[in-house]
Design a protein around this motif. Structure first.
Motif, mmCIF file in Angstrom:
data_model
loop_
_atom_site.group_PDB
_atom_site.id
_atom_site.type_symbol
_atom_site.label_atom_id
_atom_site.label_comp_id
_atom_site.label_asym_id
_atom_site.label_seq_id
_atom_site.Cartn_x
_atom_site.Cartn_y
_atom_site.Cartn_z
ATOM 1 N N ARG A 48 -11.942 64.596 -31.952
ATOM 2 C CA ARG A 48 -10.510 64.721 -31.679
ATOM 3 C C ARG A 48 -9.818 63.370 -31.570
ATOM 4 N NH1 ARG A 48 -9.622 70.151 -29.472
ATOM 5 N NH2 ARG A 48 -7.573 69.486 -28.786
ATOM 6 N N CYS A 49 -10.580 62.306 -31.410
ATOM 7 C CA CYS A 49 -10.010 60.976 -31.155
ATOM 8 C C CYS A 49 -9.524 60.335 -32.446
ATOM 9 C CB CYS A 49 -11.053 60.083 -30.488
ATOM 10 S SG CYS A 49 -10.403 58.482 -29.983
ATOM 11 N N THR A 50 -8.307 59.790 -32.403
ATOM 12 C CA THR A 50 -7.732 59.095 -33.553
ATOM 13 C C THR A 50 -7.713 57.580 -33.365
ATOM 14 O OG1 THR A 50 -5.505 59.281 -32.645
ATOM 15 C CG2 THR A 50 -6.254 61.038 -34.144
ATOM 16 N N GLY A 51 -8.102 57.105 -32.181
ATOM 17 C CA GLY A 51 -8.123 55.675 -31.929
ATOM 18 C C GLY A 51 -6.778 55.099 -31.559
ATOM 19 N N CYS A 52 -5.853 55.918 -31.098
ATOM 20 C CA CYS A 52 -4.507 55.424 -30.780
ATOM 21 C C CYS A 52 -4.475 54.608 -29.490
ATOM 22 C CB CYS A 52 -3.536 56.586 -30.686
ATOM 23 S SG CYS A 52 -3.887 57.760 -29.359
ATOM 24 N N SER A 53 -5.494 54.703 -28.654
ATOM 25 C CA SER A 53 -5.679 53.955 -27.404
ATOM 26 C C SER A 53 -4.594 54.194 -26.363
ATOM 27 C CB SER A 53 -5.848 52.455 -27.657
ATOM 28 O OG SER A 53 -4.635 51.842 -28.013
ATOM 29 N N THR A 54 -3.940 55.348 -26.409
ATOM 30 C CA THR A 54 -2.982 55.658 -25.341
ATOM 31 C C THR A 54 -3.698 55.919 -24.025
ATOM 32 O OG1 THR A 54 -2.955 57.974 -26.014
ATOM 33 C CG2 THR A 54 -1.199 56.570 -26.854
ATOM 34 N N CYS A 55 -4.938 56.389 -24.086
ATOM 35 C CA CYS A 55 -5.701 56.606 -22.854
ATOM 36 C C CYS A 55 -5.991 55.265 -22.175
ATOM 37 C CB CYS A 55 -6.986 57.360 -23.137
ATOM 38 S SG CYS A 55 -8.043 56.587 -24.375
ATOM 39 N N ALA A 56 -6.340 54.257 -22.959
ATOM 40 C CA ALA A 56 -6.621 52.941 -22.398
ATOM 41 C C ALA A 56 -5.354 52.297 -21.843
ATOM 42 C CB ALA A 56 -7.246 52.050 -23.456
ATOM 43 N N GLN A 57 -4.222 52.539 -22.477
ATOM 44 C CA GLN A 57 -2.968 51.980 -21.994
ATOM 45 C C GLN A 57 -2.496 52.662 -20.725
ATOM 46 O OE1 GLN A 57 -0.339 52.332 -25.318
ATOM 47 N NE2 GLN A 57 -1.568 50.990 -26.601
ATOM 48 N N VAL A 66 -11.074 50.640 -26.046
ATOM 49 C CA VAL A 66 -11.006 51.237 -27.380
ATOM 50 C C VAL A 66 -10.848 50.099 -28.376
ATOM 51 C CG1 VAL A 66 -9.793 52.831 -28.897
ATOM 52 C CG2 VAL A 66 -9.883 53.296 -26.451
ATOM 53 N N GLN A 67 -11.759 50.040 -29.339
ATOM 54 C CA GLN A 67 -11.668 49.035 -30.399
ATOM 55 C C GLN A 67 -11.679 49.773 -31.724
ATOM 56 O OE1 GLN A 67 -14.837 46.200 -30.389
ATOM 57 N NE2 GLN A 67 -13.866 44.908 -31.912
ATOM 58 N N LEU A 93 -4.827 60.205 -15.456
ATOM 59 C CA LEU A 93 -3.708 59.722 -16.262
ATOM 60 C C LEU A 93 -4.093 59.575 -17.726
ATOM 61 C CD1 LEU A 93 -2.133 57.078 -13.863
ATOM 62 C CD2 LEU A 93 -1.282 59.358 -14.409
ATOM 63 N N CYS A 94 -5.339 59.253 -17.993
ATOM 64 C CA CYS A 94 -5.785 59.131 -19.386
ATOM 65 C C CYS A 94 -5.806 60.489 -20.068
ATOM 66 C CB CYS A 94 -7.156 58.480 -19.454
ATOM 67 S SG CYS A 94 -8.430 59.335 -18.512
ATOM 68 N N THR A 95 -6.143 61.536 -19.345
ATOM 69 C CA THR A 95 -6.169 62.874 -19.939
ATOM 70 C C THR A 95 -4.759 63.377 -20.224
ATOM 71 O OG1 THR A 95 -6.200 63.956 -17.780
ATOM 72 C CG2 THR A 95 -8.308 63.435 -18.785
ATOM 73 N N GLU A 96 -3.810 62.985 -19.391
ATOM 74 C CA GLU A 96 -2.419 63.389 -19.622
ATOM 75 C C GLU A 96 -1.789 62.603 -20.760
ATOM 76 O OE1 GLU A 96 -0.270 63.065 -15.986
ATOM 77 O OE2 GLU A 96 -1.644 64.368 -14.904
ATOM 78 N N ALA A 97 -2.227 61.365 -20.954
ATOM 79 C CA ALA A 97 -1.615 60.517 -21.974
ATOM 80 C C ALA A 97 -2.126 60.810 -23.374
ATOM 81 C CB ALA A 97 -1.869 59.046 -21.643
ATOM 82 N N CYS A 98 -3.318 61.341 -23.502
ATOM 83 C CA CYS A 98 -3.909 61.549 -24.827
ATOM 84 C C CYS A 98 -3.172 62.659 -25.564
ATOM 85 C CB CYS A 98 -5.384 61.902 -24.696
ATOM 86 S SG CYS A 98 -6.199 62.088 -26.284
ATOM 87 N N PRO A 99 -2.537 62.352 -26.701
ATOM 88 C CA PRO A 99 -1.770 63.374 -27.412
ATOM 89 C C PRO A 99 -2.643 64.400 -28.132
ATOM 90 C CG PRO A 99 -1.657 61.310 -28.598
ATOM 91 C CD PRO A 99 -2.400 61.038 -27.333
ATOM 92 N N TYR A 100 -3.922 64.109 -28.325
ATOM 93 C CA TYR A 100 -4.812 65.018 -29.052
ATOM 94 C C TYR A 100 -5.880 65.622 -28.160
ATOM 95 C CZ TYR A 100 -2.391 62.751 -32.775
ATOM 96 O OH TYR A 100 -1.409 62.265 -33.573
ATOM 97 N N GLN A 101 -5.786 65.400 -26.868
ATOM 98 C CA GLN A 101 -6.731 65.914 -25.878
ATOM 99 C C GLN A 101 -8.157 65.545 -26.233
ATOM 100 O OE1 GLN A 101 -5.874 70.062 -25.523
ATOM 101 N NE2 GLN A 101 -3.832 69.704 -24.725
ATOM 102 N N ALA A 102 -8.359 64.301 -26.657
ATOM 103 C CA ALA A 102 -9.690 63.818 -26.984
ATOM 104 C C ALA A 102 -10.466 63.453 -25.727
ATOM 105 C CB ALA A 102 -9.601 62.599 -27.897
#
Length: 184
Positions: A48-57, A66-67, A93-102
């Motif tokens: 499900r992960c696209t590498g957008c790194s919104t969870c890390a932000q 995330v690299q 907060l990382c689970t709420e930020a992830c747009p793809y629920q990865a």
């Protein structure tokens, strides 16, 4: 006030609970069901992960790394994904930020280890744990979605809610959203 009323009230409460079933769970032999919204260990689903790194932000502790590297088609390849559970405060907060629920809360809650460094998990360890969870639940993610559904389509409102849901038409991922160069 009569002398001993407190003792009588306490004995009455005790007497009420004598005939009820015990709620004690013998832990290693049987486990309680974890509530859906519980902030337990985090699970990362690589598919499900696209590498957008919104969870890390979104992580206030900075425990997610995330690299990524670009692919030929414009999407991102996730090279490294690591979570340092030694400093994670399980805020969600990382689970709420992830747009793809990865990344989702719902993993095991018995995460005690003898060696403190074992709480640092890389991509392989996170993938093994999430795949074991999917096998245990029959392909159902912690949020209730089935594994055989389109993995990047989500009905949850996200920060990119003004754009169509990624994956409904064309390539997957937030990299295909219109940018400054696409506008005329």
């Amino acid at each position: 006030m009569a002398y001993g009323m407190g003792i009588a009230k306490g004995m009455l409460v005790t007497f009420k609970h004598i005939f009820r079933q015990p709620i004690t769970v013998s832990y290693p032999e049987e486990e309680r069901d974890v509530p859906v919204r519980a902030r337990t260990n985090l699970l990362w689903f690589e598919e499900r992960c696209t590498g957008c790194s919104t969870c890390a932000q979104a992580c206030p502790d900075g425990c997610i790394l995330v690299q990524t590297s670009p692919r030929e088609d414009g999407t991102l390849n996730v090279d490294r994904y690591e979570i340092d559970f030694r400093i994670c405060m399980y805020c969600g907060l990382c689970t709420e930020a992830c747009p793809y629920q990865a990344i989702q809360a719902g993993g095991r809650y018995d995460d005690a280890v003898y060696v403190f460094e074992d709480m640092y998990r890389d991509r392989d360890a996170l993938s093994r744990e999430s795949q074991a969870y999917l096998e245990r639940t029959g392909g159902v993610y912690p949020n209730g979605q089935q594994q055989d559904e389109i993995p990047l389509r989500t009905a949850m409102p996200t920060a990119r809610g003004r754009f169509p849901v990624a994956g409904s038409e064309g390539s997957f991922g937030p990299q295909h959203l219109p940018g400054k160069l696409d506008r005329d």
